[in-house]
Design a protein around this motif. Structure first.
Motif, PDB file in Angstrom:
ATOM      1  N   LEU A  81       4.843  -0.412  -1.712  1.00  0.00           N
ATOM      2  CA  LEU A  81       5.922   0.181  -1.198  1.00  0.00           C
ATOM      3  C   LEU A  81       7.349  -0.199  -1.997  1.00  0.00           C
ATOM      4  O   LEU A  81       8.286   0.519  -1.790  1.00  0.00           O
ATOM      5  CB  LEU A  81       5.862  -0.542   0.437  1.00  0.00           C
ATOM      6  N   GLU A  82       7.126  -1.347  -2.712  1.00  0.00           N
ATOM      7  CA  GLU A  82       8.387  -1.929  -3.426  1.00  0.00           C
ATOM      8  C   GLU A  82       8.828  -0.753  -4.394  1.00  0.00           C
ATOM      9  O   GLU A  82       9.814  -0.575  -4.860  1.00  0.00           O
ATOM     10  CB  GLU A  82       7.966  -3.016  -4.148  1.00  0.00           C
ATOM     11  N   SER A  83       7.782  -0.084  -4.977  1.00  0.00           N
ATOM     12  CA  SER A  83       7.760   0.921  -6.114  1.00  0.00           C
ATOM     13  C   SER A  83       8.002   2.163  -5.654  1.00  0.00           C
ATOM     14  O   SER A  83       7.512   3.154  -6.339  1.00  0.00           O
ATOM     15  CB  SER A  83       6.678   0.602  -7.216  1.00  0.00           C
ATOM     16  N   ALA A  84       7.831   2.526  -4.293  1.00  0.00           N
ATOM     17  CA  ALA A  84       7.821   3.973  -3.695  1.00  0.00           C
ATOM     18  C   ALA A  84       8.451   4.662  -4.019  1.00  0.00           C
ATOM     19  O   ALA A  84       9.866   4.286  -4.032  1.00  0.00           O
ATOM     20  CB  ALA A  84       7.756   3.581  -2.260  1.00  0.00           C
ATOM     21  N   TYR A  85       8.254   5.983  -4.584  1.00  0.00           N
ATOM     22  CA  TYR A  85       9.359   6.831  -5.094  1.00  0.00           C
ATOM     23  C   TYR A  85       8.975   8.352  -4.602  1.00  0.00           C
ATOM     24  O   TYR A  85       7.713   8.581  -4.825  1.00  0.00           O
ATOM     25  CB  TYR A  85       9.538   6.940  -6.424  1.00  0.00           C
TER      26      TYR A  85
ATOM     27  N   TRP B 293      14.681  11.947   5.341  1.00  0.00           N
ATOM     28  CA  TRP B 293      14.761  11.061   4.026  1.00  0.00           C
ATOM     29  C   TRP B 293      13.872  11.574   3.000  1.00  0.00           C
ATOM     30  O   TRP B 293      14.170  11.455   1.905  1.00  0.00           O
ATOM     31  CB  TRP B 293      13.947   9.805   4.670  1.00  0.00           C
TER      32      TRP B 293
ATOM     33  N   LEU C 198      11.042   4.808   0.566  1.00  0.00           N
ATOM     34  CA  LEU C 198      11.056   3.774   1.647  1.00  0.00           C
ATOM     35  C   LEU C 198      11.484   3.891   3.131  1.00  0.00           C
ATOM     36  O   LEU C 198      11.156   3.070   4.130  1.00  0.00           O
ATOM     37  CB  LEU C 198      12.011   2.809   0.641  1.00  0.00           C
ATOM     38  N   GLN C 199      12.332   4.828   3.455  1.00  0.00           N
ATOM     39  CA  GLN C 199      12.615   5.124   4.611  1.00  0.00           C
ATOM     40  C   GLN C 199      11.823   6.483   5.302  1.00  0.00           C
ATOM     41  O   GLN C 199      11.402   6.149   6.590  1.00  0.00           O
ATOM     42  CB  GLN C 199      14.333   5.588   4.976  1.00  0.00           C
TER      43      GLN C 199
ATOM     44  N   ASN D 237      14.061   9.502  -0.333  1.00  0.00           N
ATOM     45  CA  ASN D 237      13.900   8.118   0.131  1.00  0.00           C
ATOM     46  C   ASN D 237      12.560   7.992   0.556  1.00  0.00           C
ATOM     47  O   ASN D 237      12.579   7.848   1.710  1.00  0.00           O
ATOM     48  CB  ASN D 237      14.980   7.906   0.870  1.00  0.00           C
TER      49      ASN D 237
END
Length: 465
Positions: free
Chosen positions: A173-177, A219, A226-227, A224
């Protein structure tokens, strides 16, 4: 009787010593100085017979080695031509990504918006037009508010939110794009429309799956991930079974656009299981499976979608053409991979045969009188052939002496042939590797690069400019 046997044997030995190996040259019978039968022990009949066997094997096998080399070279030429033809055919797969609506079913569509069935503003086009008119009067504070789903409802833990999937692990999730989604069929005011609907709905009904789904759409339009992900997961958790396929469709599409193909397949398949009668669910799953190279399942879901709603056929034909193109390419790519493996086995056999020839030639040489020793010292012989040969030298220490001595000798015909470039295994292996890399680069690697969503984005950006 024994005396007769002794005389016969003596005569044979005498003939061997006298004749050894003679040839007719310039109308004279002369010794053949570079013959393998110019032996260290010309009287040794067993060694002489072994020498015949070694020599026959070496000569026969060398011809087989040349034949194998020609065969390998021809196979290399064929594989190169095959690769070039395949690269030309691959253009149909690359062209797919330049189609304007090739990924339309992996985007938000007006039909998806309508399926949520909001109590008001059901016509997306009319609502968007109303938003455009009212945007000028919207305050800056109102525009700053965003539908962040986690602020209105807590995401649960368990199978309902699919938190066991790798895609929802913190490090992923930290690098989710996910790239922004745009659709000209919806209009430019859609993002603002989604924001207003979602924000107002979450404030009034924070436990409504519809407004969490709308938020995930918003989103996605903003790019986005992450959202978008927690909104879609909350909507999936809160939706009733008969409508759960709608947020599942959004969640699976987000994962697919992130490149999380395995988890996307699982989620989109769940959407189909919840609502198998909805053609759009089959189309979205089929489109994702096509880009995942799961052609059989993709075709099955396209067929089912067209059975449920024949009007989907014009919209899915481009993807179907892509599947046919890519399926053919995949089969041919597998064929060239098998062919390369076959050629590698050919090289192994070539190398093995050359090794056996060298081993037998070494045994042959061990029985020969060195070319540069007593043979060459015969001043009566015509040594022009030997003068033209290459030489090799080595330092040896004779038994009973501490002083090294430099020995030089001439290469035999077979030694020179075995060390020539004509049968150099390294050259053949290098040619095979270069050819293999070229074919894979032109076909497999380049095609698969085109399937990367980053490449898709770049291709479309290039087309739009």
């Amino acid at each position: 009787m024994r005396l007769c046997q002794f005389l016969v044997a003596a005569c044979c030995i005498h003939v061997l010593i006298a004749s050894n190996h003679w040839v007719l040259k310039d109308e004279q019978i002369v010794q053949k100085l570079d013959s393998p039968f110019f032996m260290r022990e010309p009287h040794n009949l067993i060694a002489f017979l072994e020498q015949i066997r070694y020599n026959e094997y070496v000569e026969r096998s060398y011809l087989e080695l040349l034949r194998k080399r020609e065969q390998i070279v021809e196979h290399l030429r064929f594989s190169m031509r095959f690769g070039e033809d395949l690269a030309e055919q691959a253009k149909c797969a690359m062209d797919f990504y330049l189609l304007e609506k090739g990924m339309s079913y992996l985007k938000i569509t007006p039909d998806q918006f309508k399926r949520i069935n909001l109590p008001e503003h059901r016509d997306l086009q009319q609502a968007a037009a109303a938003i455009q008119k009212s945007t000028a009067t919207t305050t800056k504070h109102e525009r700053a508010l965003e539908p962040i789903c986690g602020n209105y409802y807590e995401l649960g833990v368990g199978p309902a939110t699919y938190d066991h999937l790798d895609s929802f692990q913190p490090e992923v999730l930290e690098s989710a794009y996910v790239d922004r989604e745009h659709d000209s069929n919806i209009g430019t005011a859609t993002a603002e429309l989604m924001r207003r609907y979602a924000l107002d709905g979450l404030q009034r009904q924070p436990d409504s799956w519809k407004f969490h789904t709308l938020s995930s759409y918003y989103w996605r339009m903003r790019g986005n991930a992450l959202q978008a992900l927690p909104c879609a997961r909350l909507a999936t958790m809160l939706a009733p079974p008969e409508q759960k396929d709608i947020p599942l469709l959004s969640l699976g599409t987000i994962l697919f656009r992130m490149g999380r193909l395995a988890d996307a397949d699982l989620i989109l398949s769940a959407a189909v299981e919840h609502a198998p009668q909805v053609a759009e669910n089959h189309v979205v799953l089929a489109s994702a499976l096509a880009l995942k190279h799961d052609f059989n399942r993709s075709q099955q879901h396209f067929d089912e979608a067209e059975r449920l709603d024949p009007s989907t056929l014009p919209h899915t034909q481009q993807v179907r053409n892509f599947i046919s193109c890519l399926e053919n390419l995949t089969k041919k790519t597998s064929k060239i991979d098998s062919y390369v493996k076959y050629m590698k086995n050919e090289l192994k056999e070539f190398k093995k045969l050359k090794y056996h020839i060298s081993q037998n030639h070494e045994r042959l040489v061990q029985q020969q009188l060195p070319l540069g020793a007593r043979r060459f010292l015969d001043s009566r012989a015509n040594n022009e052939d030997l003068h033209r040969r290459g030489q090799y030298c080595s330092t040896r220490t004779p038994n009973g002496s501490d002083e090294p001595i430099l020995f030089c000798d001439f290469y035999s015909d077979m030694q020179m042939r075995l060390e020539s470039k004509d049968i150099d295994i390294d050259v053949l292996e290098r040619d095979l590797m270069a050819n293999t890399e070229s074919v894979i680069r032109q076909v497999s690697t380049e095609i698969r690069k085109q399937f990367n969503l980053e490449q898709l984005k770049a291709a479309k950006a290039t087309k739009s400019t």
